[in-house]
Design a protein around this motif. Structure first.
Motif, short mmCIF file in Angstrom:
data_model
loop_
_atom_site.label_atom_id
_atom_site.label_comp_id
_atom_site.label_asym_id
_atom_site.label_seq_id
_atom_site.Cartn_x
_atom_site.Cartn_y
_atom_site.Cartn_z
N PHE A 39 0.33 -1.21 0.49
CA PHE A 39 0.37 -0.42 -0.01
C PHE A 39 0.80 1.43 0.42
CE2 PHE A 39 -3.37 -2.89 1.42
CZ PHE A 39 -4.03 -2.74 1.20
N ASP A 40 -0.14 2.22 -0.50
CA ASP A 40 0.96 3.19 -0.75
C ASP A 40 0.42 4.38 1.21
OD1 ASP A 40 1.13 6.37 0.10
OD2 ASP A 40 0.86 6.52 -2.48
N LEU A 41 1.84 4.22 1.42
CA LEU A 41 1.54 4.41 3.16
C LEU A 41 0.58 6.18 3.36
CD1 LEU A 41 3.57 2.74 4.56
CD2 LEU A 41 1.38 2.03 4.77
N ALA A 42 0.69 6.71 2.80
CA ALA A 42 0.45 8.24 2.61
C ALA A 42 0.85 8.88 3.52
CB ALA A 42 -0.81 8.52 2.76
N SER A 43 0.51 9.48 5.50
CA SER A 43 0.94 10.16 5.82
C SER A 43 1.73 9.23 7.10
CB SER A 43 0.04 11.05 6.38
OG SER A 43 -0.15 12.96 6.26
N LEU A 44 0.96 7.74 7.15
CA LEU A 44 2.29 6.98 7.98
C LEU A 44 3.56 7.03 8.08
CD1 LEU A 44 0.01 3.48 8.15
CD2 LEU A 44 0.08 5.68 9.88
N THR A 45 3.37 7.54 6.53
CA THR A 45 5.49 7.61 6.31
C THR A 45 5.20 8.47 7.31
OG1 THR A 45 5.06 7.64 3.73
CG2 THR A 45 7.05 8.86 4.58
N LYS A 46 4.91 9.64 8.05
CA LYS A 46 5.76 11.02 8.75
C LYS A 46 6.05 9.36 10.12
CE LYS A 46 2.54 14.88 8.05
NZ LYS A 46 1.83 14.18 7.15
N VAL A 47 5.57 8.66 10.35
CA VAL A 47 5.44 7.79 11.76
C VAL A 47 6.35 6.69 11.69
CG1 VAL A 47 4.11 8.48 13.14
CG2 VAL A 47 3.06 6.43 11.79
N THR A 49 -4.36 7.62 2.26
CA THR A 49 -5.02 6.86 1.04
C THR A 49 -5.59 6.04 1.76
OG1 THR A 49 -3.02 5.66 1.58
CG2 THR A 49 -3.07 7.35 -0.41
N GLY A 50 -6.40 6.01 2.86
CA GLY A 50 -6.62 5.20 3.64
C GLY A 50 -6.48 4.07 5.10
N THR A 51 -4.95 4.72 5.23
CA THR A 51 -4.30 3.35 5.60
C THR A 51 -4.31 4.26 7.52
OG1 THR A 51 -1.84 4.50 5.67
CG2 THR A 51 -2.65 2.92 4.08
N SER A 52 -4.01 3.00 8.56
CA SER A 52 -3.83 3.80 9.15
C SER A 52 -3.04 2.26 10.81
CB SER A 52 -5.07 4.19 10.43
OG SER A 52 -5.50 3.02 10.65
N THR A 83 -6.43 0.39 3.78
CA THR A 83 -6.97 0.14 2.74
C THR A 83 -6.32 1.06 1.56
OG1 THR A 83 -8.88 2.56 2.86
CG2 THR A 83 -9.11 0.10 4.44
N ASN A 84 -7.02 0.94 0.32
CA ASN A 84 -7.52 2.46 -0.99
C ASN A 84 -8.11 2.86 -0.80
OD1 ASN A 84 -8.03 -0.15 -1.57
ND2 ASN A 84 -7.05 0.02 -3.94
N ASP A 85 -8.55 3.40 0.03
CA ASP A 85 -9.70 3.64 0.11
C ASP A 85 -10.20 5.61 -0.99
OD1 ASP A 85 -12.11 5.87 1.36
OD2 ASP A 85 -10.87 7.38 1.55
N VAL A 86 -8.93 6.19 -1.59
CA VAL A 86 -8.91 7.01 -2.56
C VAL A 86 -9.46 6.24 -3.79
CG1 VAL A 86 -7.55 8.65 -0.79
CG2 VAL A 86 -5.93 6.91 -2.53
N HIS A 87 -9.01 4.99 -3.76
CA HIS A 87 -9.09 4.97 -5.38
C HIS A 87 -10.52 4.89 -5.92
CE1 HIS A 87 -8.47 1.87 -8.89
NE2 HIS A 87 -8.98 1.40 -7.76
N TYR A 88 -11.66 5.17 -5.80
CA TYR A 88 -13.50 5.91 -5.16
C TYR A 88 -12.96 7.27 -5.64
CZ TYR A 88 -14.49 0.76 -5.69
OH TYR A 88 -14.43 -0.70 -5.86
#
Length: 351
Positions: free
Chosen positions: A64-72, A303-306, A321-326
């Motif tokens: 998954f593209d982790l998006a802002s989970l990159t921060k932590v 993107t929907g990760t946590s 999740t890949n919530d932004v897919h839709y």
């Protein structure tokens, strides 16, 4: 007091996710719940890609593209490693490492301010529209001005973590992705966690918005070449389970002292509850529902990760999740995260 997880109650997670997928609120998900080194629940649902005539099932190995989970997951442990190594202090001014950040207003901004989102920086800026090269964007980030005075309030800022990525490079002499790989991911056995995944991995990567596969969803991170302190990291669930296990003291990497410090609430007198990087309970960005312990910390990604864990009890939960897919406007994941964490917490049997 100890507890166990009722696996029968955890099965309610599957029913909820299957309904959400059927209603096309999310395309798919991978979810894991555990305590310490024990994984009590690990399942996948739906699709890694389900649009524009293409359909791929989700698997437990989906990246998954982790998006802002990159921060932590990348930037935070790199900064904490530098603290453990004696190279930096929380109260060091950012300008000590980034001379362009030194002026009368910004000279008081410290590493701690950036980590706790109370530096007074604006949340974000569309650098990708303003500059045409990664070098120009990085220069602009280093010159970024203040929004308000530090320590007035917490205000979530991508720019703060972009700057922390610059600090990692300035202090270590290595690019953020290289330092994170050498000092965090490789020691923890996170072999599929990386910035800028190669095309050979694309078949395993969940598609984000516009059918993007393997290219970071965040536009600023993409314009920076895929590597930034605020976004850009890709990973599968198994690697993130290894990572959260480290935070619970089961894998050597960070010292006990720096891990304890990171999960404390550093902003109790402000408008939010922030640890170092982590979101503490009852902050506006707390995604862990109604039932999790007060010592829980966590973080989310657009993107929907946590990810969430309680250092006191060892309970943890990771939702990918890949919530932004839709489409990025729907954001069904925001309410869904709380409901899923409630289901996980309701499965606890105290003993």
């Amino acid at each position: 007091m100890t507890f166990s997880l009722d696996t029968h109650r955890l099965e309610r997670i599957a029913a909820l996710l299957e309904r959400e997928i059927e209603q096309e609120n999310i395309p798919g998900a991978v979810v894991a719940v555990g305590r310490g080194e024990t994984t009590a629940y690990f399942e996948c649902f739906g699709y890694a890609e389900n649009a524009n005539g293409r359909s791929r099932p989700m698997t437990k190995e989906t990246v998954f593209d982790l998006a802002s989970l990159t921060k932590v997951t990348a930037t935070l442990p790199c900064i904490l490693t530098l603290i453990d190594d004696g190279d930096i202090r929380l109260n060091d001014p950012v300008a000590l490492f980034i001379p362009e950040f030194a002026d009368a207003a910004k000279g008081v901004v410290t590493i701690r301010h950036l980590l706790t989102h109370c530096a007074g920086l604006v949340p974000s800026r569309q650098f990708y529209e303003l500059f045409s090269t990664p070098q120009a964007i990085r220069a602009a980030i280093r010159r970024e001005g203040m929004g308000i005075t530090p320590d007035v309030r917490t205000e979530y800022s991508d720019i703060g973590f972009m700057l922390l990525g610059e600090v990692v490079e300035a202090v270590s002499g290595l690019a953020l992705d290289q330092f994170a790989s050498e000092r965090v991911f490789t020691p923890l056995g996170m072999s599929d966690t990386m910035f800028c995944p190669p095309p050979s991995l694309f078949a395993r990567i969940a598609a984000t918005e516009y059918g993007k596969v393997g290219v970071v969803h965040d536009e600023n991170a993409e314009a920076l070449g895929g590597v930034s302190g605020h976004a850009g990291l890709f990973a599968p669930m198994t690697d993130l389970i290894s990572y959260v296990s480290m935070w619970l003291g089961h894998k050597p990497l960070l010292s006990d002292a720096v891990r304890r410090l990171a999960v404390e609430n550093h902003t109790p007198a402000l408008n939010g509850n922030r640890g170092l990087g982590w979101v503490c309970r009852h902050d506006a960005y707390d995604h862990t529902g109604d039932l999790w312990p007060r010592t829980t910390v966590g973080h989310t990604g657009f993107t929907g990760t946590s990810m969430a864990f309680d250092p006191a009890s060892g309970l943890w939960m990771i939702i990918l999740t890949n919530d932004v897919h839709y489409g990025r406007q729907k954001k069904a994941i925001i309410r869904l995260r709380h409901r899923l964490h409630n289901l996980a917490a309701s499965a606890i049997r105290w003993e």
